[in-house]
Design a protein around this motif. Structure first.
Motif, PDB file in Angstrom:
ATOM      1  N   UNK A 144       3.936  10.526 -10.846  1.00 12.35           N
ATOM      2  CA  UNK A 144       3.524  10.184 -12.221  1.00 12.35           C
ATOM      3  C   UNK A 144       3.396   8.690 -12.437  1.00 12.35           C
ATOM      4  N   UNK A 145       4.338   7.891 -11.968  1.00 11.29           N
ATOM      5  CA  UNK A 145       4.342   6.453 -12.234  1.00 11.29           C
ATOM      6  C   UNK A 145       3.957   5.631 -11.013  1.00 11.29           C
ATOM      7  N   UNK A 146       3.335   6.259 -10.040  1.00 19.02           N
ATOM      8  CA  UNK A 146       2.986   5.554  -8.817  1.00 19.02           C
ATOM      9  C   UNK A 146       1.481   5.675  -8.556  1.00 19.02           C
ATOM     10  N   UNK A 148       0.858  -1.174   0.000  1.00 22.71           N
ATOM     11  CA  UNK A 148       0.000   0.000   0.000  1.00 22.71           C
ATOM     12  C   UNK A 148       0.894   1.223   0.000  1.00 22.71           C
ATOM     13  N   UNK A 149       0.672   2.123  -0.932  1.00 25.99           N
ATOM     14  CA  UNK A 149       1.543   3.281  -1.112  1.00 25.99           C
ATOM     15  C   UNK A 149       0.943   4.510  -0.431  1.00 25.99           C
ATOM     16  N   UNK A 150       1.689   5.057   0.501  1.00 26.86           N
ATOM     17  CA  UNK A 150       1.247   6.207   1.292  1.00 26.86           C
ATOM     18  C   UNK A 150       2.259   7.336   1.121  1.00 26.86           C
ATOM     19  N   UNK A 209      -0.743  -4.912   8.809  1.00 28.40           N
ATOM     20  CA  UNK A 209      -0.529  -6.317   8.480  1.00 28.40           C
ATOM     21  C   UNK A 209      -0.141  -6.492   7.017  1.00 28.40           C
ATOM     22  N   UNK A 210      -0.197  -5.409   6.260  1.00 30.06           N
ATOM     23  CA  UNK A 210       0.198  -5.418   4.857  1.00 30.06           C
ATOM     24  C   UNK A 210       1.482  -4.605   4.700  1.00 30.06           C
ATOM     25  N   UNK A 211       2.276  -4.891   3.674  1.00 33.68           N
ATOM     26  CA  UNK A 211       3.474  -4.074   3.439  1.00 33.68           C
ATOM     27  C   UNK A 211       3.096  -2.646   3.076  1.00 33.68           C
ATOM     28  N   UNK A 212       3.829  -1.692   3.631  1.00 33.84           N
ATOM     29  CA  UNK A 212       3.590  -0.267   3.385  1.00 33.84           C
ATOM     30  C   UNK A 212       4.773   0.302   2.622  1.00 33.84           C
ATOM     31  N   UNK A 213       4.494   0.893   1.484  1.00 39.03           N
ATOM     32  CA  UNK A 213       5.508   1.605   0.704  1.00 39.03           C
ATOM     33  C   UNK A 213       5.328   3.083   1.009  1.00 39.03           C
TER      34      UNK A 213
END
Length: 313
Positions: A98-100, A34-36, A65-69
């Motif tokens: 732009x690419x995320x 999950x991207x924050x 519980x999930x990977x955090x980016x």
């Protein structure tokens, strides 16, 4: 001839356990993070917002519980006098995202929230936004969309003076340390209004029109019945930027009277205690809301109480 193969039950259980661990590991590796994106309004680590962000970051990673980016960007929009001058920051942000595919945008503090709100259609029109650490009076309900959640604080400004008078009843004069950036000019106006009822009891001096060197000279020459209230200093009247933590420590070294502070992040840096803004709680509460949004809850449906002063410390 019949051939019988005997497999002991213990070996079967061990094999199944190994298979389960392998399956869980492969699933974890293949899970999409999950991207924050955390957005700061100042160009360097600056209290109290950096302290809120630190607490938010730690609690989010620890409890997910999930990977955090996790991405962070530090702008300098809090000192921009005209929003037209934000164009370079907007272009930088557009290149960054732009690419995320971002799952959540987290502006820390009101200046960062204003930048994100003004430019969300250009940058991330469909991404949920969680505003953390802004004062409730700066984020009106009409400025929020159904994709927004907030974790706000409620600054009881008169309580700061009440604490000074409770701990030092001999105080007849209070000097308020506040800078001259746009955000600090806003707070100077709020402080003047909320401190007005005590004008008959206290002589209040304002440092917003001084350079930092002039502030230090004033602090070193105060009478015993004076106190200093350190509110916020990112830029002095000459337009020179300062690191709040180092500036506070510098004033503490020369001040002839006690210094009272704004938040828990200043404890240990020379301030007198009392009821203070809770930066750690703001960050932790923000992380809890962020996890709920990442799990699929509607941001606008998540309601949390404003964070008020903690117990006196």
């Amino acid at each position: 001839m019949v051939v019988r193969t005997c497999i002991q039950p213990g070996l079967v259980r061990a094999a199944l356990a190994c298979a389960a661990i392998l399956l869980w590991t492969m699933t974890s590796w293949s899970a999409e993070p999950r991207r924050v994106l955390i957005v700061h309004a100042f160009g360097h680590a600056y209290s109290p917002w950096s302290d809120m962000a630190g607490s938010f970051r730690n609690e989010l990673i620890k409890n997910s519980k999930e990977p955090i980016d996790l991405y962070e960007v530090s702008l300098d929009t809090a000192r921009v006098q005209d929003t037209k001058d934000e164009a370079p920051f907007v272009e930088y942000m557009r290149a960054l995202v732009a690419d995320r595919k971002l799952d959540l945008i987290v502006p820390i503090g009101a200046p960062s929230a204003f930048f994100v709100q003004r430019n969300r259609q250009l940058l991330f029109p469909s991404t949920p936004i969680l505003i953390v650490g802004a004062d409730r009076r700066r984020i009106p309900a009409y400025s929020l969309t159904d994709k927004d959640a907030v974790v706000l604080l409620d600054l009881d400004l008169p309580a700061y003076l009440a604490n000074i008078l409770k701990l030092r009843p001999e105080t007849t004069e209070v000097s308020v340390v506040v800078g001259n950036s746009p955000v600090e000019r806003y707070w100077t106006s709020e402080l003047r209004r909320d401190f007005e009822p005590l004008a008959d009891r206290l002589k209040i001096d304002w440092f917003n029109d001084l350079t930092f060197d002039e502030m230090l000279k004033r602090a070193a020459a105060m009478p015993p019945t004076a106190s200093i209230f350190w509110f916020l200093l990112s830029e002095d009247a000459a337009g020179i930027p300062y690191s709040q933590d180092r500036a506070l420590e510098t004033m503490r070294e020369v001040a002839s009277v006690p210094i009272f502070g704004m938040g828990d992040y200043e404890i240990g840096r020379g301030i007198v205690g009392g009821p203070l803004m809770q930066t750690q709680k703001l960050g932790a509460q923000g992380a809890d809301v962020a996890l709920r949004i990442l799990k699929g809850e509607n941001p606008s449906a998540i309601k949390t109480p404003d964070v008020i002063f903690g117990s006196p410390i």
